[in-house]
Design an enzyme around this catalytic site. Structure first.
Site, short mmCIF file in Angstrom:
data_model
loop_
_atom_site.label_atom_id
_atom_site.label_comp_id
_atom_site.label_asym_id
_atom_site.label_seq_id
_atom_site.Cartn_x
_atom_site.Cartn_y
_atom_site.Cartn_z
N ILE A 145 6.38 7.38 -10.89
CA ILE A 145 4.93 7.41 -10.66
C ILE A 145 4.21 7.28 -12.00
O ILE A 145 3.20 6.59 -12.12
CB ILE A 145 4.52 8.69 -9.90
CG1 ILE A 145 5.09 8.61 -8.47
CG2 ILE A 145 3.01 8.87 -9.88
CD1 ILE A 145 4.90 9.86 -7.64
N SER A 162 1.18 -3.45 5.28
CA SER A 162 1.66 -3.58 6.64
C SER A 162 2.18 -2.24 7.15
O SER A 162 3.19 -1.73 6.66
CB SER A 162 2.80 -4.62 6.66
OG SER A 162 3.56 -4.46 7.81
N LYS A 178 4.36 22.23 -11.13
CA LYS A 178 5.69 21.97 -11.69
C LYS A 178 5.65 22.20 -13.20
O LYS A 178 4.87 21.57 -13.90
CB LYS A 178 6.08 20.52 -11.37
CG LYS A 178 7.33 20.06 -12.07
CD LYS A 178 7.74 18.65 -11.66
CE LYS A 178 8.89 18.16 -12.52
NZ LYS A 178 9.30 16.79 -12.19
N LEU A 198 8.00 -0.03 -7.51
CA LEU A 198 9.41 -0.38 -7.31
C LEU A 198 9.66 -1.88 -7.48
O LEU A 198 10.78 -2.29 -7.78
CB LEU A 198 9.86 0.08 -5.92
CG LEU A 198 9.78 1.60 -5.71
CD1 LEU A 198 10.06 1.95 -4.25
CD2 LEU A 198 10.73 2.34 -6.63
N ALA A 246 7.79 14.17 -7.10
CA ALA A 246 7.75 15.00 -8.31
C ALA A 246 7.15 14.17 -9.44
O ALA A 246 7.46 12.99 -9.58
CB ALA A 246 9.15 15.46 -8.69
N VAL A 297 9.26 8.34 -0.52
CA VAL A 297 9.73 9.38 -1.45
C VAL A 297 8.86 9.29 -2.71
O VAL A 297 7.93 8.49 -2.76
CB VAL A 297 11.23 9.21 -1.81
CG1 VAL A 297 12.13 9.74 -0.73
CG2 VAL A 297 11.56 7.76 -2.13
N GLY A 314 0.81 -1.22 0.00
CA GLY A 314 0.00 0.00 0.00
C GLY A 314 0.84 1.26 0.00
O GLY A 314 0.54 2.19 0.73
N THR A 344 9.99 9.83 -13.32
CA THR A 344 9.21 8.93 -14.17
C THR A 344 8.53 7.79 -13.44
O THR A 344 7.65 7.14 -14.01
CB THR A 344 10.11 8.34 -15.28
OG1 THR A 344 11.37 7.99 -14.71
CG2 THR A 344 10.31 9.32 -16.39
N ALA A 388 2.28 2.93 -5.31
CA ALA A 388 1.86 2.00 -6.37
C ALA A 388 0.58 1.27 -5.98
O ALA A 388 -0.37 1.18 -6.76
CB ALA A 388 2.98 1.00 -6.67
C1 LIG Z 1 15.39 8.02 -3.87
C2 LIG Z 1 14.10 7.93 -4.62
C3 LIG Z 1 13.48 9.08 -5.10
C4 LIG Z 1 12.31 8.99 -5.85
N1 LIG Z 1 11.73 10.12 -6.37
C5 LIG Z 1 10.68 10.01 -7.22
C6 LIG Z 1 10.10 11.15 -7.84
O1 LIG Z 1 10.47 12.28 -7.60
N2 LIG Z 1 9.07 10.95 -8.69
C7 LIG Z 1 8.57 9.71 -8.97
O2 LIG Z 1 7.68 9.57 -9.80
N3 LIG Z 1 9.06 8.63 -8.33
C8 LIG Z 1 10.10 8.75 -7.50
N4 LIG Z 1 10.60 7.64 -6.86
C9 LIG Z 1 9.90 6.37 -7.02
C10 LIG Z 1 8.68 6.36 -6.11
O3 LIG Z 1 9.06 6.63 -4.78
C11 LIG Z 1 8.00 4.99 -6.19
O4 LIG Z 1 7.78 4.65 -7.52
C12 LIG Z 1 6.66 5.03 -5.49
O5 LIG Z 1 6.78 5.55 -4.20
C13 LIG Z 1 6.06 3.65 -5.45
O6 LIG Z 1 6.65 2.87 -4.46
P1 LIG Z 1 5.96 1.48 -4.16
O7 LIG Z 1 4.55 1.71 -3.79
O8 LIG Z 1 6.26 0.58 -5.31
O9 LIG Z 1 6.81 0.91 -2.92
P2 LIG Z 1 6.72 1.25 -1.35
O10 LIG Z 1 6.42 2.67 -1.08
O11 LIG Z 1 7.99 0.70 -0.77
O12 LIG Z 1 5.50 0.41 -0.82
C14 LIG Z 1 5.59 -0.96 -0.58
C15 LIG Z 1 4.38 -1.42 0.17
O13 LIG Z 1 4.44 -2.82 0.33
C16 LIG Z 1 4.16 -3.15 1.67
N5 LIG Z 1 4.82 -4.40 1.99
C17 LIG Z 1 6.11 -4.78 1.72
N6 LIG Z 1 6.34 -6.01 2.22
C18 LIG Z 1 5.18 -6.41 2.80
C19 LIG Z 1 4.79 -7.58 3.50
N7 LIG Z 1 5.62 -8.59 3.74
N8 LIG Z 1 3.53 -7.64 3.96
C20 LIG Z 1 2.64 -6.64 3.76
N9 LIG Z 1 2.97 -5.52 3.11
C21 LIG Z 1 4.23 -5.40 2.65
C22 LIG Z 1 4.69 -1.97 2.46
O14 LIG Z 1 4.12 -1.91 3.74
C23 LIG Z 1 4.24 -0.83 1.56
O15 LIG Z 1 2.89 -0.53 1.83
C24 LIG Z 1 11.74 7.73 -6.08
C25 LIG Z 1 12.32 6.58 -5.53
C26 LIG Z 1 13.49 6.67 -4.82
C27 LIG Z 1 14.11 5.42 -4.26
#
Ligand SMILES: Cc1cc2nc3c(=O)[nH]c(=O)nc-3n(C[C@H](O)[C@H](O)[C@H](O)COP(=O)(O)OP(=O)(O)OC[C@H]3O[C@@H](n4cnc5c(N)ncnc54)[C@H](O)[C@@H]3O)c2cc1C
Length: 506
Positions: free
Chosen positions: A348, A42, A81, A335, A53, A50, A16, A346, A19
């Protein structure tokens, strides 16, 4: 009495973060009647926190959900932006912008850059930024939407948002839950597979079992389903994009927020600056082979323009992509699907396009190899082209440090080499199929990084020299006048979307 079984196919979203909640919100909007939607997350693990942008396509996403723009910015402490400023990327102190929107105006068959290249040779053209409305407005700290103010010939001014990532996810969660998504709090401890090898369920602490037909892996860098379970494999691109760590830190807001992101090159990486209403987001992306974590923290904290509001938070990553974005009945988004550093904001967008691709190719009860293959083909194409655009920023630098020298001499992907050769010969830029970045995006970065075409399209010679000079001057004056007529960014925010946040008003 036995519980009535829900006959609809079930989509389980694991994770959650941005993504997970983007997927949940979009599926709730479009699949609500036909699918049961469940999201497991969780609180104990948390999100990457993070990703603040965006690029202009984000507006299509909020439109598709029917979310009001001003409400979104109010709820997320958001700002507007107009582009990204690159400082020190060609050489120390040099600046240019990749601004969204048009550069100049095309005439007839050929693109503006050919007239500009000729006019520059004749000594009657200014630098490219004089012809980019978004950049002129951004540098003046202006913002406007809804059509031209001063002349009909003024082009559209596309824009995106900066927002607080946690508040954005919270807003999407509210939307998704209100539209039928069931949120399940808990840590996924195990993943069950049926005899065919497909994932059948995730099991949580307390032995709860969440079954599904399709699983969306949004578990972030952990990639619990797509990699830890299905062992899909990862295509490593770190030989092209060698930064592998980041430190992120918020700082106090000291000045009115500027309407653009800044990316400043440092000795072994680069630093981002993202202005929000209530604070500034900062981070250093760096190459751990060339810079220690301690030096990285010193570099980041030593280059903040205000007091840090927390300790820098470390993040580790490998640039590249999952070999298959969709494997069996698991689709990776965010990710878990791969990582391209945030240089052009890019990630998001890649979540958004994965969602829309899946909606287009959504399987019935049986998943066809053809649908899955098409999804993966489109995903690969999109990511490879974004990758090339990011590499471009590194490859054409003239900086002195070893990190940058190595970037300058690396072997490039064929697709990028082809683009560079086309531009070097006659200033041509070809955008293939649904490549994310437009010709003018490439143009600004190519010129900004110092690429110099030998020639230009011969049709640019068809116009009289005097006419060409007049044409250049007219565009410049029109755009400068338009930008001058726009309100200041902070006044625009105050009028339409100020967050209910005392810090924002400071
Ligand atoms: C340094 C950095 C800068 C960035 N800057 C930008 C930006 O400016 N613009 C942009 O578009 N993107 C940016 N990104 C990318 C952006 O942060 C991600 O694409 C976005 O936040 C999506 O992350 P996510 O939801 O895939 O992962 P996460 O935010 O890591 O979410 C993962 C989820 O999975 C859950 N989870 C994991 N394991 C378990 C488990 N065992 N049981 C239950 N739940 C679990 C966690 O609790 C969490 O809810 C950046 C990334 C980084 C690393």
């Amino acid at each position: 009495m036995a519980a009535v079984q829900d006959p609809r196919p079930t989509i389980v979203i694991a994770g959650g973060g941005t993504a997970g909640w983007m997927a949940a919100a979009a599926f709730a909007r479009f699949l609500g009647p036909t699918h049961r939607l469940r999201l497991v997350e969780s609180d104990e693990i948390g999100t990457v926190g993070v990703g603040e942008a965006t690029i202009p396509q984000i507006r299509l996403f909020k439109d598709a959900l029917g979310i009001d723009e001003d409400a979104l910015l109010r709820a997320t402490n958001g700002t507007f932006k107009l582009g990204i400023e690159f400082v020190g990327w060609r050489e120390p102190e040099h600046r240019y912008m990749h601004a969204f929107g048009a550069v100049g105006r095309d005439v007839g068959l050929i693109a503006f850059q050919h007239y500009w290249l000729r006019a520059r040779r004749m000594g009657v053209a200014k630098a490219l930024d004089a012809y980019a409305l978004n950049e002129i407005a951004a540098r003046k700290g202006r913002m406007h939407r809804g059509g031209p103010l001063t002349a009909r010939a003024i082009p559209d001014m596309p824009y995106a948002y900066h927002f607080d990532a946690n508040l954005f996810a919270r807003m999407l969660r509210t939307f998704a839950e209100a539209n039928g998504v069931e949120r399940i709090e808990g840590r996924i401890l195990d993943i069950k597979r049926n005899p065919s090898g497909d994932v059948s369920a995730v099991t949580l602490d307390g032995e709860r079992r969440i079954e599904g037909d399709i699983f969306i892996d949004c578990t972030g860098f952990r990639a619990l389903l797509i990699e830890q379970t299905l062992q899909t494999g990862f295509e490593d691109w770190s030989h092209w994009l060698p930064c592998d760590r980041a430190l992120a830190v918020p700082s106090a807001r000291t000045e009115p927020p500027m309407p653009y992101t800044r990316a400043t090159a440092r000795a072994a990486g680069w630093q981002w600056r993202i202005p929000l209403q209530h604070r500034t987001g900062n981070g250093l992306v760096y190459c751990s082979a060339q810079l220690s974590d301690d030096h990285a923290a010193e570099t980041l904290l030593g280059n903040l323009d205000a007091t840090p509001l927390a300790d820098p938070r470390p993040l580790r990553f490998t640039t590249g992509k999952r070999r298959l974005g969709w494997n069996r009945n698991v689709i990776a988004m965010g990710l878990s699907s791969g990582f391209l550093e945030p240089l052009e904001s890019t990630s998001i967008h890649l979540i958004q396009s994965a969602i829309s691709r899946l909606l287009q190719l959504l399987p019935g009860r049986i998943i066809s190899d053809a649908d899955r293959g098409e999804y993966n083909r489109q995903t690969d194409f999109e990511m490879e082209r974004v990758r090339d655009f990011l590499i471009l920023h590194y490859a054409l630098n003239q900086r002195p440090e070893p990190f940058w020298q190595a970037c300058r001499t690396m072997a490039l992907p064929d697709t990028l080499r082809h683009k560079l050769e086309l531009f070097a010969a006659n200033g041509r830029i070809v955008r293939e199929h649904e490549e994310l970045f437009t010709e003018v995006g490439w143009l600004q970065v190519l010129i900004g990084q110092g690429a110099e075409p030998q020639g230009y399209h011969p049709l640019a010679d068809a116009i009289e020299p005097g006419e060409l000079a007049e044409y250049m001057r007219t565009i410049e004056e029109l755009y400068a006048r338009e930008a001058e007529a726009m309100p200041r960014h902070e006044d625009f925010i105050a009028r339409f979307c100020a967050a209910q946040n005392p810090a924002a008003a400071a």
